[in-house]
Scaffold this motif. Structure first.
Motif, short mmCIF file in Angstrom:
data_model
loop_
_atom_site.label_atom_id
_atom_site.label_comp_id
_atom_site.label_asym_id
_atom_site.label_seq_id
_atom_site.Cartn_x
_atom_site.Cartn_y
_atom_site.Cartn_z
N LEU A 102 0.79 -1.16 0.03
CA LEU A 102 0.12 -0.05 -0.02
C LEU A 102 0.77 1.34 -0.01
O LEU A 102 1.80 1.38 0.85
N ILE A 103 0.66 2.28 -0.86
CA ILE A 103 1.37 3.35 -1.29
C ILE A 103 0.49 4.48 -1.04
O ILE A 103 -0.17 5.02 -1.70
N HIS A 104 0.88 5.29 0.07
CA HIS A 104 0.26 6.64 0.42
C HIS A 104 0.96 7.58 -0.61
O HIS A 104 2.12 7.57 -0.83
N ALA A 105 0.25 8.79 -0.87
CA ALA A 105 0.58 10.00 -1.91
C ALA A 105 0.86 8.90 -3.17
O ALA A 105 1.94 9.11 -3.73
N ALA A 106 -0.17 8.21 -3.71
CA ALA A 106 0.09 7.34 -4.54
C ALA A 106 0.05 8.01 -6.06
O ALA A 106 0.87 7.30 -7.08
N ALA A 107 -0.28 9.24 -6.18
CA ALA A 107 -0.20 10.06 -7.37
C ALA A 107 0.91 10.78 -7.51
O ALA A 107 1.48 11.52 -8.73
N GLY A 108 1.73 11.07 -6.70
CA GLY A 108 3.02 11.76 -6.45
C GLY A 108 4.22 11.07 -7.29
O GLY A 108 4.27 10.18 -7.73
N GLY A 109 5.47 11.97 -7.08
CA GLY A 109 6.50 11.34 -7.86
C GLY A 109 7.04 10.16 -7.14
O GLY A 109 7.34 9.30 -8.01
N VAL A 110 7.45 9.98 -6.12
CA VAL A 110 8.07 8.83 -5.35
C VAL A 110 6.86 7.74 -5.47
O VAL A 110 7.34 6.62 -5.91
N GLY A 111 5.60 8.17 -5.22
CA GLY A 111 4.50 7.13 -5.42
C GLY A 111 4.51 6.68 -6.48
O GLY A 111 4.11 5.43 -6.80
N GLY A 112 4.35 7.07 -7.72
CA GLY A 112 4.12 6.49 -8.96
C GLY A 112 5.18 5.43 -9.37
O GLY A 112 4.98 4.63 -9.90
N LEU A 170 2.89 22.10 -5.52
CA LEU A 170 3.11 21.05 -4.56
C LEU A 170 2.69 21.42 -3.17
O LEU A 170 2.01 20.52 -2.33
N GLY A 171 2.98 22.67 -2.81
CA GLY A 171 2.44 23.06 -1.34
C GLY A 171 0.75 23.00 -1.12
O GLY A 171 0.47 22.84 -0.05
N GLU A 172 0.01 23.12 -2.24
CA GLU A 172 -1.44 23.05 -2.14
C GLU A 172 -1.92 21.86 -2.52
O GLU A 172 -3.04 21.27 -2.57
N GLY A 173 -0.64 20.76 -2.81
CA GLY A 173 -1.24 19.35 -3.03
C GLY A 173 -2.00 19.19 -4.20
O GLY A 173 -2.81 18.15 -4.44
N ARG A 174 -1.94 20.10 -5.37
CA ARG A 174 -2.59 19.84 -6.68
C ARG A 174 -1.41 19.00 -7.66
O ARG A 174 -2.00 19.03 -8.62
N ASN A 175 -0.38 18.90 -7.25
CA ASN A 175 0.45 18.21 -8.21
C ASN A 175 0.24 16.70 -8.33
O ASN A 175 -0.78 16.11 -7.60
#
Length: 326
Positions: free
Chosen positions: A142-152, A310-315
């Motif tokens: 299970l990967i949290h922040a799955a849509a981000g750079g590391v998560g992807g 990134l700070g607003e979580g829109r990435n």
């Protein structure tokens, strides 16, 4: 792009500084692209301490070696293309000094744009899976922040390393749709009430590995999503919650493990391990086993806009800064 005081993205500003000179064991990198990461937001906010005068952030970059310092013999050499991890920052600039051990040869199959977002992200994803989490073939993840750079990239690397099923959590339904399509997750859940969704998806067993860069209540709830002998691998604190104070007895009585990955600590105490993780991950990327999805590109003077995103979580995916270009 530098800052001399902590604060919001508006503290970032363009400044002319002398071209640095590489010292012993260092190289001078002519930067083509620099990655944008949450770690740089933490740097700007003061999580790593107050700035000492004009401070340049930027933890990863790619470009061409412009000069080498004393003791750097042959690897890398002037003219080589490298992806670089910069433990002390400096990537948001036309030139950056990099420890030679953290200047990784960029395979021919990867361009400089991809390399600019690879050194920190790929190395972290590989290290947290293979090192901290001790991922084994057949494990569920299970990967949290799955849509981000590391998560992807972690989702793809987990498959390559033998994971049987890979799940993710994100903050919005839109990100869930993106992550499923872009990275091949078995399922992606909106983070609210994810332990119940995980138990339903695994017939009540839970997962063997959780990757958590979020912290706070998400970290606490992740322990309840573990299968017997499951591991929560911590590699960030994006939500900036106060540190948890966890009792040990529930870990013992429920066969749970809490582990951690910190690339800065590896840079100080085990640089050879960090380099091995980076080279393995870059090789897999060059072979096509993992793809870095660069969805946003900004010119260097627009770094503040990238930080707002990134700070607003829109990435979604990976964001890079174009410095010198390809």
């Amino acid at each position: 792009m530098a800052f001399s005081r902590t604060g919001g993205p508006e503290v970032l500003h363009l400044i002319d500084l002398p071209t640095p000179t590489p010292g012993p064991g260092e190289i001078l990198l002519r930067v083509a692209y620099a990655g944008v990461n949450y770690g740089e937001i933490q740097h700007r906010l003061g999580d790593f301490g107050e700035p000492d005068g004009e401070t340049v952030t930027g933890l990863e970059a790619a470009g061409v070696v412009a000069a080498v310092g004393e003791g750097v013999a042959g690897d890398p050499s002037v003219g080589d293309r490298v992806a670089a991890y910069l433990p002390d920052g400096g990537g948001y600039a036309e030139y950056a000094v990099v420890p030679a051990a953290f200047a990784f040869p960029l395979p021919d199959a990867l361009d400089l744009r991809t390399g600019g977002g690879a050194a920190l992200v790929l190395t972290t994803a590989y290290g947290v899976l293979a090192g901290a989490a001790r991922l084994a073939p057949g494990d569920t993840v299970l990967i949290h922040a799955a849509a981000g750079g590391v998560g992807g990239v972690a989702a793809q690397l987990a498959r390559t390393l033998g994971a049987r099923a890979v799940y993710g959590t994100v903050s919005t339904p839109e990100k869930a749709e993106y992550a499923r399509a872009a990275f091949g997750y078995d399922e992606v859940f909106v983070r609210d009430a994810f332990p119940q969704a995980v138990r339903a998806a695994t017939a009540g067993r839970g997962v063997d590995v959780v990757l958590d860069p979020v912290g706070g209540p998400t970290r606490q709830a992740s322990l309840d999503a573990l299968a017997p002998f499951g591991r929560v691998a911590v590699y960030g604190e994006a939500a900036r919650h106060p540190d948890l104070h966890l009792p040990v007895l529930p870990l013992w009585k429920n066969n749970r493990t809490l582990t951690g990955y910190n690339i800065g600590d590896l840079a100080r105490r085990a640089p050879e391990t960090l380099r091995a993780h980076a080279l393995n991950a870059l090789r897999l990327a060059a072979e096509g086993a993992v793809r870095l999805d660069i969805t946003e590109e900004y010119d260097l003077p627009d770094a503040a806009a990238a930080h707002h995103l990134l700070g607003e979580g829109r990435n979604k995916g990976k964001t890079v800064l174009r410095v010198g270009g390809a």
